[in-house]
Design an enzyme around this catalytic site. Structure first.
Site, PDB file in Angstrom:
ATOM      1  N   CYS A 132      58.996  42.947  17.611  1.00  0.00           N
ATOM      2  CA  CYS A 132      60.327  43.646  17.614  1.00  0.00           C
ATOM      3  C   CYS A 132      61.245  43.399  16.213  1.00  0.00           C
ATOM      4  O   CYS A 132      62.114  43.818  16.005  1.00  0.00           O
ATOM      5  CB  CYS A 132      60.933  42.831  18.564  1.00  0.00           C
ATOM      6  SG  CYS A 132      60.340  43.152  20.403  1.00  0.00           S
ATOM      7  N   HIS A 272      68.949  42.717  17.823  1.00  0.00           N
ATOM      8  CA  HIS A 272      67.680  43.172  18.592  1.00  0.00           C
ATOM      9  C   HIS A 272      68.217  43.528  20.003  1.00  0.00           C
ATOM     10  O   HIS A 272      68.588  42.706  20.653  1.00  0.00           O
ATOM     11  CB  HIS A 272      66.421  42.433  18.535  1.00  0.00           C
ATOM     12  CG  HIS A 272      65.394  42.715  19.353  1.00  0.00           C
ATOM     13  ND1 HIS A 272      64.817  44.207  19.347  1.00  0.00           N
ATOM     14  CD2 HIS A 272      64.620  42.257  20.218  1.00  0.00           C
ATOM     15  CE1 HIS A 272      63.912  44.364  20.207  1.00  0.00           C
ATOM     16  NE2 HIS A 272      63.742  43.230  20.699  1.00  0.00           N
ATOM     17  N   ASN A 302      64.508  48.279  25.545  1.00  0.00           N
ATOM     18  CA  ASN A 302      64.059  47.336  24.378  1.00  0.00           C
ATOM     19  C   ASN A 302      62.804  48.289  23.776  1.00  0.00           C
ATOM     20  O   ASN A 302      61.837  48.724  24.368  1.00  0.00           O
ATOM     21  CB  ASN A 302      63.506  46.232  24.898  1.00  0.00           C
ATOM     22  CG  ASN A 302      62.796  45.368  23.803  1.00  0.00           C
ATOM     23  OD1 ASN A 302      62.574  45.739  22.616  1.00  0.00           O
ATOM     24  ND2 ASN A 302      62.475  44.066  24.058  1.00  0.00           N
TER      25      ASN A 302
END
Ligand code: ACO
Length: 345
Positions: A132, A272, A302
């Site tokens: 990520c 994030h 996500n």
């Protein structure tokens, strides 16, 4: 005549960059697939509820790629949109970096597949794997190529087809993830500070907390690994959560310190987009006001390496980031990896 007050932040790069070259983000673009998977859809697939998913994660829906739509397809579309914004032609691109944990195949790299799709024949191309955190890792790598004068134009992409590695029978993980891509064009733009500073970090001792256990050289794909569902994401959610809050906060503090900035001087904070509770915990520790925070997690879920790249593009498109604004990115992902950046837009 009133003139805007002069900003008093410091550019740490200015002291080290003997040729005064910096990587500026001259344009961004993003793409998400058309198909939307709602929490109501998930209720029909696993033992879960819309209420549980919203209160524990903040996610309402996510976009899922078509079976024939690949990570490189989404990456190429995000790239085309950024190139159109920047008025950059394919042959101007010197380097393509694709951050992803869901490459089309083990090799060739997804960056090479994107090079072919957008016709950037002059460009070198390689992938970056920092889960990520990949997009910020990519920005820093791209910036270094520009500062060293190896490249004038770098295309940095975060792209994921996480739906291809999600276990759709595991309610602990399948509600969290979505597909998509975001892209940025980096160039040396004289007079602009661009990426003021980037901080990157990693802790390889925590690799097993969030991983895909098989399919690599350690456990090559076999009937046994497929039967054991080892080609899907495995995650200890609580451990990931705890480390994400701590690392994203510390990384943000580090880049603010380097630029001698207070959080109140930042116009837009893009964390994030993993879980609303992680975002709120980081925001609270940093003292971020609600009007500074950008969140699209509720609609996008996500998307790992694509997460802050898509959010950055949406924030610009919505007028949440304007020229001269200071933007703070802070990320965390598998590895573990983390990073933060301050950008002057
Ligand atoms: N629906 C209903 N119940 C569920 C679901 C679901 N989708 N998922 C888990 N549960 C249950 C669990 O089974 C557990 O039940 P039990 O108490 O009977 O065992 C209960 O809910 C509580 O589970 P917890 O794991 O304690 O729930 P928690 O509050 O920790 O939330 C979550 C889980 C959302 C995964 C959270 O830990 C989290 O967000 N972690 C970070 C995840 C993340 O951000 N990952 C990615 C970051 S890095 C990257 O992007 C790759």
């Amino acid at each position: 005549m009133n003139s805007a007050p002069r900003k008093t932040f410091k550019n740490p790069r200015a002291q080290h960059d003997f040729r005064s070259r910096t990587g500026s983000i001259v344009a961004v673009g993003s793409y998400v697939p058309a198909r939307v998977l709602t929490n109501a859809d998930l209720e029909k697939m696993v033992e879960t509820s819309n209420e549980w998913i919203i209160t524990r994660t903040g996610i309402r829906e996510r976009h899922i790629a078509r079976p024939d739509e690949t990570t490189s397809d989404m990456a190429a579309e995000a790239a085309r949109r950024a190139m159109a914004q920047a008025r950059v032609k394919p042959e101007q691109i010197d380097l393509i970096l694709v951050a992803t944990v869901t490459p089309d195949m083990l090799f060739p790299s997804t960056a090479c597949l994107v090079q072919e799709k957008i016709g950037a024949r002059r460009a070198a191309a390689f992938d970056i794997e920092a889960a990520c955190s990949g997009f910020i890792y990519g920005l820093e790598v791209g910036q270094q190529f520009i500062m060293s004068q190896s490249c004038d134009t770098v295309l940095v992409i975060g792209a994921e087809k996480l739906s291809s590695i999600v276990d759709w029978t595991d309610r602990n993980t399948c509600v969290l993830f979505g597909d998509g891509a975001g892209a940025a064009i980096l160039q040396n733009r004289p007079g602009s500070h661009g990426l003021l500073t980037v901080h990157l970090g990693a802790d390889g001792s925590k690799g097993s907390v969030l991983c895909v256990p098989s399919g690599g050289s350690r456990n090559p794909a076999s009937a046994k690994t497929v039967a054991a569902r080892e080609h899907f994401i495995r995650m200890d959610g609580k451990e990931t959560f705890r480390n994400a809050v701590q690392a994203m906060h510390a990384a943000a503090i580090e880049v603010l310190r380097r630029c001698e900035l207070d959080i109140s001087q930042i116009q837009c904070v893009i964390p994030h987009q993993a879980n609303r509770r992680i975002i709120d915990a980081v925001g609270e520790r940093l003292g971020v006001r609600p009007d500074q925070l950008f969140v699209n997690l509720d609609r996008i879920g996500n998307t790992s390496a694509a997460s802050v790249a898509i959010a950055l593009d949406e924030a610009v498109a919505q007028g949440r980031i304007r020229q001269g604004d200071l933007v703070l990115l802070t990320v965390f992902g598998g590895g573990f990896t983390w990073g933060a950046a301050v950008i002057e837009w």
